[in-house]
Motif scaffolding. Structure first.
Motif, PDB file in Angstrom:
ATOM      1  N   TYR A  38       0.951  -0.801   0.055  1.00 36.08           N
ATOM      2  CA  TYR A  38       0.358   0.383  -0.136  1.00 36.08           C
ATOM      3  C   TYR A  38       0.452   1.298   0.571  1.00 36.08           C
ATOM      4  O   TYR A  38       1.980   1.100   0.056  1.00 36.08           O
ATOM      5  N   ARG A  46      -4.164   6.146   1.922  1.00 38.65           N
ATOM      6  CA  ARG A  46      -3.726   4.741   1.891  1.00 38.65           C
ATOM      7  C   ARG A  46      -4.431   3.955   0.792  1.00 38.65           C
ATOM      8  O   ARG A  46      -5.417   4.234   0.781  1.00 38.65           O
ATOM      9  N   GLU A  47      -4.059   3.713  -0.148  1.00 31.43           N
ATOM     10  CA  GLU A  47      -4.359   2.960  -1.083  1.00 31.43           C
ATOM     11  C   GLU A  47      -3.079   1.630  -1.537  1.00 31.43           C
ATOM     12  O   GLU A  47      -2.465   1.348  -1.652  1.00 31.43           O
ATOM     13  N   LEU A  48      -4.566   0.865  -1.823  1.00 32.20           N
ATOM     14  CA  LEU A  48      -3.646  -0.069  -2.811  1.00 32.20           C
ATOM     15  C   LEU A  48      -2.835  -0.057  -3.719  1.00 32.20           C
ATOM     16  O   LEU A  48      -3.117   0.316  -4.918  1.00 32.20           O
TER      17      LEU A  48
END
Length: 116
Positions: A38, A46-48
């Protein structure tokens, strides 16, 4: 308990490359653990970024497809993120993640800054 320790971050110019590593230790059967990267940029959620299953199937965020590659070395209990053609918008703290035996684990993060 499982510990995840990231390394490999740093400052790189646009168009450059970095390889992040995440070493797992503790009570983990690493070879059966799905692993993810992430990232979180300042002021953003927060991003994958990428994921890899125990059978090494992979998935990527659209924003990194064709530039990033996730891989794993079960003998070393380590997952990698090869990042090529880096852009300023890739600047973020990158975190390693796993969900293993009913528990969620995060690493402490490693800073990646893409700037000229």
């Amino acid at each position: 308990q499982v510990q995840l320790v990231e390394s490999g971050g740093g400052l790189v110019q646009p168009g450059g490359s970095l390889r992040l590593s995440c070493a797992a230790s503790g009570t983990i059967f690493f070879s059966i653990a799905a692993m993810r990267w992430y990232r979180q940029a300042p002021g953003k959620q927060r991003e994958l970024v990428a994921g890899i299953t125990s059978s090494s199937s992979t998935n990527y965020a659209d924003s990194v497809k064709g530039r990033f590659a996730i891989s794993r070395d079960n003998a070393k209990n380590t997952v990698y993120l090869q990042m090529n053609s880096l852009k300023p918008e890739d600047t973020a703290v990158y975190y390693c993640y796993t969900f293993h035996r009913g528990n969620t684990y995060w690493g402490q993060g490693t800073q990646v800054t893409v700037s000229s």
